[in-house]
Design a protein around this motif. Structure first.
Motif, PDB file in Angstrom:
ATOM      1  N   LEU A  71      -9.637  -2.062  -3.103  1.00 14.31           N
ATOM      2  CA  LEU A  71      -9.047  -2.920  -4.140  1.00 14.31           C
ATOM      3  C   LEU A  71      -7.543  -3.053  -3.946  1.00 14.31           C
ATOM      4  N   GLY A  72      -6.890  -1.972  -3.527  1.00 14.29           N
ATOM      5  CA  GLY A  72      -5.458  -2.042  -3.271  1.00 14.29           C
ATOM      6  C   GLY A  72      -5.121  -3.053  -2.193  1.00 14.29           C
ATOM      7  N   ASP A  73      -5.919  -3.061  -1.118  1.00 13.88           N
ATOM      8  CA  ASP A  73      -5.694  -4.022  -0.037  1.00 13.88           C
ATOM      9  C   ASP A  73      -5.898  -5.461  -0.519  1.00 13.88           C
ATOM     10  N   GLU A 193      -1.854  -8.184   0.791  1.00 12.37           N
ATOM     11  CA  GLU A 193      -2.258  -8.796   2.041  1.00 12.37           C
ATOM     12  C   GLU A 193      -2.859 -10.171   1.775  1.00 12.37           C
ATOM     13  N   THR A 194      -2.482 -11.126   2.589  1.00 15.47           N
ATOM     14  CA  THR A 194      -3.007 -12.486   2.453  1.00 15.47           C
ATOM     15  C   THR A 194      -3.882 -12.881   3.639  1.00 15.47           C
ATOM     16  N   ASP A 393      -2.159  -2.894   9.301  1.00 11.83           N
ATOM     17  CA  ASP A 393      -1.606  -2.592   7.988  1.00 11.83           C
ATOM     18  C   ASP A 393      -2.398  -3.194   6.843  1.00 11.83           C
ATOM     19  N   HIS A 394      -3.045  -4.347   7.068  1.00 16.89           N
ATOM     20  CA  HIS A 394      -3.723  -4.991   5.941  1.00 16.89           C
ATOM     21  C   HIS A 394      -5.005  -4.265   5.538  1.00 16.89           C
ATOM     22  N   LEU A 395      -5.409  -3.230   6.307  1.00 15.62           N
ATOM     23  CA  LEU A 395      -6.553  -2.399   5.920  1.00 15.62           C
ATOM     24  C   LEU A 395      -6.129  -0.960   5.630  1.00 15.62           C
TER      25      LEU A 395
END
Length: 517
Positions: A71-73, A193-194, A393-395
């Motif tokens: 959820l944070g990601d 993250e997008t 980084d996005h994970l």
């Protein structure tokens, strides 16, 4: 999000807030163990209720921690981290006001939900915010300081329990959590993250929560009921089946909560295997070391807590430096040597026999605790940095959630399996010795029945006073023998962790590229 230097203003605030939030959870866990007798007396709690006061939190944490990281990601690391802190302090305040054990168990579950959002968020926020070449140092700083406050938990708990203020173990979380929320709101930027599909994977969330809940519940019940009980093997089997279904579903999902192909990265797989073995050995070793000190060797709870000060000092002195060296030279050497040194410390502790109490500490337990502390100090920061650095980084939240889930399951698994094995080894040792005593068959059965209490085994009331001392000696010798075996098995798990480091960790782990994720 643009990363920042560790020494920058925002870098410092990231560290302050993540340490404050983690300290809440870690102090709560270690201090609660010490205040349990006062809590039980004040709330008239049964043994079963006391068990769930401890483990309702762990059940929710282990079940939801992977969801919390993901959820944070997807939704924003700072936002989910703050939500976790808020839920945790609400649960803590409610625990402090709980008027009976049932309410306390329910409020502990609320704490667990908050912890599942908060704990993976701390490392995820560090990883996403701090420059890549300083992450090991940042994680080492986080590890050292949180270890310091964690080890202070039993001392704080003992002082509050002695003063009749056990409820403040929960109330103390409120100002700490509020301070963390204020600093996060004012000083730390959002990390969102997008890249890729940001939709939530609801089937995956349900399956992983249910699977981990059943698995954890089964392991928690194993020491009480034994593996042969349907409630134990049924829930463990159900948990395993649901997690297998989870893997199948995630493999086919267009927006998986856990990208299964992460495990194709040998570093990610290896670091999580290393985590499981090392923390299973550490959890079992620390548990039975404390039981031996307090129940058999005559240490007080406070003395037992203080004996781990060398461990704390080593973490403070070495962890940050080890993280910096891992940033510079890569983590492989640390992740081979560290678990093996920790395993060596556990092995040394396994050879401690009957002592004269705390007076013999320096020549009995101290060398092994130093070895264990040195090994963990070398390992923790490079291990966490390697886990987080093995994915893009996005994970980072997902990676942190997986590794934290592995750590929690390892601890629950170790306590369940090793708790059952300890009773088996203890009863076997007692059986071998009592045949030499002039006891009836019923008396022998009564003596053996007490072995489920491990070091608290007491001589049955109908035993002739002339033989009671001999039975006490049998109990003491039998427990020390069982303790030695358990510690050697724990050491073996530490060495297995080192083997995982040797087999899987490269000098500099390469993150799976976003394109492959």
């Amino acid at each position: 999000m643009t990363t920042v230097a560790l020494r920058s203003s925002e870098g410092r605030w990231v560290m302050v807030t993540t340490i404050l939030a983690s300290a809440m959870a870690f102090i709560d866990g270690t201090a609660l163990n010490v205040v349990l007798p006062a809590l039980q007396h004040n709330l008239n709690a049964s043994a079963a209720e006391l068990f769930w006061v401890l483990n309702a939190y762990m059940l929710m944490l282990a079940s939801l921690i992977l969801i919390g990281g993901t959820l944070g990601d997807r939704l924003g690391r700072k936002k989910v981290f703050m939500a976790g802190i808020f839920i945790f302090i609400l649960g803590s305040a409610a625990c402090g006001f709980a008027g009976n054990a049932t309410l306390l168990i329910i409020f502990r579950m609320i704490q667990g939900i908050g912890g599942a959002l908060m704990i993976p968020g701390s490392l995820s926020l560090i990883t996403a915010s701090i420059n890549e070449n300083e992450r090991g140092k940042a994680i080492g700083t986080w590890s050292a300081i949180t270890t310091l406050v964690t080890m202070g938990g039993p001392i704080l708990g003992g002082a509050l329990a002695d003063a009749g203020l056990w409820r403040y173990i929960f109330f103390i979380n409120v100002p700490i959590g509020v301070a963390a929320l204020v600093f996060l709101a004012l000083k730390v930027s959002e990390s969102r993250e997008t890249e890729g599909d940001q939709r939530l994977d609801y089937p995956g969330a349900v399956l992983t929560a249910a699977g981990l809940a059943l698995l954890t519940f089964g392991f928690l019940r194993m020491p009480v009921l034994g593996f042969g009980h349907p409630e134990v093997y049924g829930t463990i089997a159900g948990g395993v089946i649901l997690l297998i279904v989870f893997i199948v579903v995630e493999n086919k999902s267009p927006h998986p909560m856990l990208p299964v192909h992460l495990f194709k990265n040998l570093t990610f797989t290896g670091t999580n295997l290393l985590t499981f073995f090392l923390y299973a050995g550490l959890g079992a070793g620390m548990l039975f070391l404390s039981l031996n000190m307090v129940q058999v060797q005559g240490y007080s709870q406070l003395q037992s807590g203080l004996t781990f000060l060398p461990f704390t000092v080593l973490m403070i002195v070495i962890a940050r430096f080890a993280g910096s060296l891992a940033d510079k030279y890569g983590p492989r050497l640390f992740l081979v040597a560290g678990p093996c040194i920790a395993g060596g410390g556990l092995l040394m502790l396994s050879f401690v026999k009957q002592t004269q109490g705390a007076a013999d500490y320096w020549t009995t337990f101290f060398p092994g605790i130093v070895g264990l502390g040195l090994g963990m100090s070398i390992t923790v920061a490079p291990l966490t940095a390697a886990v987080m650095g093995s994915v893009s980084d996005h994970l980072s939240g997902t990676a942190s959630g997986v590794n934290n889930a592995v750590t929690r399951i390892a601890g629950v698994f170790a306590n369940a399996i090793f708790g059952a094995l300890a009773v088996l080894f203890f009863s076997g040792a007692v059986q071998r010795e009592i045949h030499a005593l002039p006891l009836s068959g019923a008396q022998q059965e009564a003596v053996i029945a007490q072995t489920v209490n491990l070091g608290n085994a007491s001589v049955p009331a109908d035993i002739d006073p002339a033989h009671q001392q001999a039975i006490r000696k049998v109990y003491k010798d039998g427990f020390i023998a069982a303790y030695g075996t358990i510690m050697r098995l724990s050491a073996g798990l530490g060495f297995m962790g080192g083997l995982m480091g040797f087999l899987f960790i490269r000098k500099r782990p390469a993150a799976v590229s976003p394109a492959k994720q």
